[in-house]
Design an enzyme around this catalytic site. Structure first.
Site, PDB file in Angstrom:
ATOM      1  N   GLY A 116     -46.623  68.521 -13.984  1.00 15.89           N
ATOM      2  CA  GLY A 116     -46.480  67.051 -13.311  1.00 15.89           C
ATOM      3  C   GLY A 116     -45.481  66.130 -14.061  1.00 15.89           C
ATOM      4  O   GLY A 116     -45.067  66.560 -14.866  1.00 15.89           O
ATOM      5  N   GLY A 152     -44.321  63.953 -16.255  1.00 16.56           N
ATOM      6  CA  GLY A 152     -44.809  63.369 -17.555  1.00 16.56           C
ATOM      7  C   GLY A 152     -44.148  62.191 -17.789  1.00 16.56           C
ATOM      8  O   GLY A 152     -44.280  61.405 -18.650  1.00 16.56           O
ATOM      9  N   LYS A 209     -37.177  57.410 -14.394  1.00 23.90           N
ATOM     10  CA  LYS A 209     -37.428  58.447 -15.288  1.00 23.90           C
ATOM     11  C   LYS A 209     -37.378  57.860 -17.007  1.00 23.90           C
ATOM     12  O   LYS A 209     -36.537  57.458 -17.284  1.00 23.90           O
ATOM     13  CB  LYS A 209     -36.425  59.575 -15.117  1.00 23.90           C
ATOM     14  CG  LYS A 209     -36.799  60.832 -15.913  1.00 23.90           C
ATOM     15  CD  LYS A 209     -35.953  62.008 -15.680  1.00 23.90           C
ATOM     16  CE  LYS A 209     -36.351  63.161 -16.755  1.00 23.90           C
ATOM     17  NZ  LYS A 209     -35.241  64.294 -16.706  1.00 23.90           N
ATOM     18  N   ASP A 250     -45.108  60.492 -24.828  1.00 25.84           N
ATOM     19  CA  ASP A 250     -45.215  58.996 -24.453  1.00 25.84           C
ATOM     20  C   ASP A 250     -44.589  58.639 -23.194  1.00 25.84           C
ATOM     21  O   ASP A 250     -44.514  57.429 -22.881  1.00 25.84           O
ATOM     22  CB  ASP A 250     -44.399  58.257 -25.645  1.00 25.84           C
ATOM     23  CG  ASP A 250     -43.166  58.748 -25.983  1.00 25.84           C
ATOM     24  OD1 ASP A 250     -42.309  59.331 -25.244  1.00 25.84           O
ATOM     25  OD2 ASP A 250     -42.803  58.773 -27.041  1.00 25.84           O
ATOM     26  N   ARG A 286     -33.703  57.676 -10.661  1.00 27.32           N
ATOM     27  CA  ARG A 286     -33.372  58.731  -9.981  1.00 27.32           C
ATOM     28  C   ARG A 286     -33.714  58.633  -8.271  1.00 27.32           C
ATOM     29  O   ARG A 286     -34.749  58.084  -8.052  1.00 27.32           O
ATOM     30  CB  ARG A 286     -34.130  60.029 -10.446  1.00 27.32           C
ATOM     31  CG  ARG A 286     -33.893  60.371 -11.907  1.00 27.32           C
ATOM     32  CD  ARG A 286     -34.209  61.793 -12.201  1.00 27.32           C
ATOM     33  NE  ARG A 286     -35.720  62.032 -11.983  1.00 27.32           N
ATOM     34  CZ  ARG A 286     -36.018  63.555 -12.012  1.00 27.32           C
ATOM     35  NH1 ARG A 286     -35.171  64.208 -12.755  1.00 27.32           N
ATOM     36  NH2 ARG A 286     -37.496  63.552 -11.920  1.00 27.32           N
ATOM     37  N   ASP A 327     -41.074  75.011 -11.786  1.00 26.83           N
ATOM     38  CA  ASP A 327     -40.921  73.330 -11.394  1.00 26.83           C
ATOM     39  C   ASP A 327     -39.978  72.843 -11.444  1.00 26.83           C
ATOM     40  O   ASP A 327     -39.819  71.415 -11.112  1.00 26.83           O
ATOM     41  CB  ASP A 327     -41.981  72.823 -12.513  1.00 26.83           C
ATOM     42  CG  ASP A 327     -41.712  73.137 -13.970  1.00 26.83           C
ATOM     43  OD1 ASP A 327     -41.890  74.465 -14.263  1.00 26.83           O
ATOM     44  OD2 ASP A 327     -41.113  72.372 -14.581  1.00 26.83           O
ATOM     45  N   ASN A 328     -38.747  73.302 -11.890  1.00 27.26           N
ATOM     46  CA  ASN A 328     -37.386  72.833 -11.740  1.00 27.26           C
ATOM     47  C   ASN A 328     -36.558  73.212 -10.587  1.00 27.26           C
ATOM     48  O   ASN A 328     -35.383  73.180 -10.417  1.00 27.26           O
ATOM     49  CB  ASN A 328     -36.496  73.115 -13.003  1.00 27.26           C
ATOM     50  CG  ASN A 328     -37.261  72.358 -14.244  1.00 27.26           C
ATOM     51  OD1 ASN A 328     -37.924  71.312 -14.152  1.00 27.26           O
ATOM     52  ND2 ASN A 328     -37.080  72.772 -15.288  1.00 27.26           N
TER      53      ASN A 328
END
Length: 540
Positions: free
Chosen positions: A17, A19, A40, A52, A110, A202-203
């Protein structure tokens, strides 16, 4: 934030997910275009895990510049609208070596038609047979159907319209289209020497965009096994492996679409479409890069392979050699040919550069132990995955040893011989083009025009990005703006280029500090081969 899963370096990682990315919303343009907007690096999301949710100036500048560089190269990509930094700082261990430092928090805006990726459909994955991990939405086929309906109707409306009464045929047509888009995308990467660095599922974009700019790199010296990611110890995502990895990722997407698209259908599509589409698009692009605009001959593939082999043998600069080839002509006179050859070989690595490239990296004692293990327990060696590393190290040692006896004159003579051989083959191929046209001058003008619009002069080399980052970390953002300005016109000579200067009142002191930090590095042309210090740069 968006929930997704992914296969990372070949293993299923379970739930991942966004992050560090937050959706702001969706913008609909006047012509019906659709843009999703993300921040982002703005802070913690439900998927930040132990992190974080922050990004730092270093990585944000790289994403900002590369997103725009790829767009202006004509390669499908997400975009970067803004890059905003602050005085807030976070602790980061840049090289994962136990030496963390405080870095500025930075946010990139983005923009893309969608950020949905292959891994978005892996949330339904049952427990993986190797890792035991599973997706968070196992057995929720109702959500898979909803997601497929959304993706196809929104981003592939022509497919939705054509197959509105047959869901399986619709899903098959969608999978065929994303297969072909992905093949074309990676062909474009290969033709500009772009390495993504982390081609996990995931990319991978569900609409065929370059997405998630992390430890990417544009190749300088041509090396088919070039690895841009310092964390990729096995070379899984090396330059020459990108096409097959993208195909592997499509296989994982196919698995994630079952039962809405039976695997026997998707696997057949993948086998029939991917390699053929990649090879077709790659060769079409390479013909343009070589100015082969009139004929399409079977021998062209061999000519391209021999060019790349010559580049590899002579350690030639991928971008600059392609750019120079437009000034080669069939009827070039002998004196000008020698000048051309000098210019071409000046883009090949020097003895000093090669010594840096092939400098042994392993501690001799470690290598000795590994070689002993290879003899005594090869199965264990294969299990820990270091055999390829040992072979590479042995090759480095052999090459480094040979370089100790090699003079600059010997290297130049050898390189000229290799290039003469290939240029003669290229001249013969261009002659066939000439024989098929009526007006040679018009053909040559068009040839040079096509080559100059397919061979960039400016790419985001690591050393260029690093110079911009170091200046920005000292408060001077003018170099980021200079580089962005060049990357917006990658195919043009920068004759009228005016460097951006920061407002003296706002950032004069910061610019002075940045200038001090650059004192030890002579100013390089933006289209130069990288300086020696650039070989020490490591992006993880």
């Amino acid at each position: 934030a968006h929930c997704y899963c992914g296969h990372q370096f070949g293993s299923f990682a379970g739930q991942l997910g966004d992050g560090a990315a937050m959706y702001l919303g969706e913008v609909l343009g006047p012509r019906g275009e659709r843009w999703e907007i993300q921040l982002k690096g703005a802070g913690i999301t439900p998927f930040s895990r132990q992190a974080d949710g922050r990004k730092v100036l270093r990585s944000s500048i790289r994403e900002f510049l590369c997103s725009e560089a790829m767009f202006h190269l004509g390669i499908p990509t997400t975009r970067a609208g803004t890059c905003v930094t602050s005085d807030s700082r976070v602790l980061r261990d840049v090289f994962y070596d136990g030496n963390p430092k405080n870095e500025r928090c930075t946010v990139v805006l983005r923009i893309a038609s969608t950020f949905i990726r292959f891994g978005s459909f892996e949330i339904f994955k049952p427990p993986d047979e190797y890792t035991g991990r599973k997706g968070p939405s196992v057995n929720r086929n109702d959500i898979r159907i909803q997601m497929l309906d959304y993706v196809i109707s929104t981003f592939y409306p022509e497919i939705q319209e054509a197959y509105s009464d047959n869901t399986v045929q619709r899903n098959a047509a969608f999978f065929k289209e994303i297969t072909k888009r992905t093949a074309r995308l990676v062909a474009e990467w290969q033709c500009v020497g772009f390495c993504h660095g982390v081609l996990n599922t995931d990319n991978m974009s569900i609409v065929g965009l370059t997405i998630d700019y992390g430890p990417f790199g544009f190749m300088d010296r041509y090396d088919p096994e070039h690895v841009c990611n310092g964390s990729d110890n096995t070379g899984r995502y090396a330059y020459n492996k990108q096409p097959e990895i993208c195909k592997w990722n499509l296989g994982k997407l196919a698995e994630a679409l079952v039962p809405e698209l039976p695997l026997e259908i998707s696997q057949l599509i993948l086998e029939e479409e991917y390699d053929a589409e990649f090879e077709k698009h790659y060769l079409q692009k390479m013909r343009k890069k070589l100015g082969l605009i009139q004929l399409e001959l079977e021998e062209d593939s061999k000519l391209v392979s021999e060019l790349l082999e010559t580049m590899h043998l002579t350690a030639g600069d991928f971008t600059n050699i392609f750019y120079l080839l437009s000034s080669f002509s069939v009827d070039i006179d002998p004196s000008k040919f020698e000048d051309f050859l000098e210019e071409l070989t000046s883009q090949c690595a020097s003895v000093e550069e090669l010594k840096v490239v092939f400098k042994p990296q392993m501690d001799p004692r470690q290598l000795s132990m590994m070689l002993m293990l290879a003899q005594s327990n090869p199965q264990l060696l294969a299990l820990i995955g270091t055999k390829a590393n040992i072979n590479k190290e042995l090759e480095r040692i052999e090459q480094f040893s040979k370089l100790q006896q090699l003079t600059a004159d010997d290297l130049l003579s050898r390189n000229k011989r290799h290039w003469k051989e290939w240029l003669e083959k290229y001249r013969v191929r261009l002659q066939k083009e000439i024989e098929s046209v009526g007006n040679t001058d018009a053909w040559n003008t068009e040839r040079v025009k096509v080559m100059n619009s397919n061979n960039p002069k400016y790419i985001l080399r690591n050393y260029i990005a690093q110079n911009a980052i170091e200046a920005a970390e000292n408060g001077d953002f003018s170099e980021v703006r200079n580089v962005l300005k060049l990357l917006e016109h990658p195919f043009q000579e920068a004759e009228g280029f005016q460097e951006v200067k920061e407002d003296a009142e706002e950032e004069g002191a910061a610019a002075t500090a940045a200038a001090c930090s650059q004192e030890t590095r002579s100013k390089q042309s933006y289209c130069s081969k990288p300086p020696l210090w650039a070989s020490e740069l490591c992006v993880t």
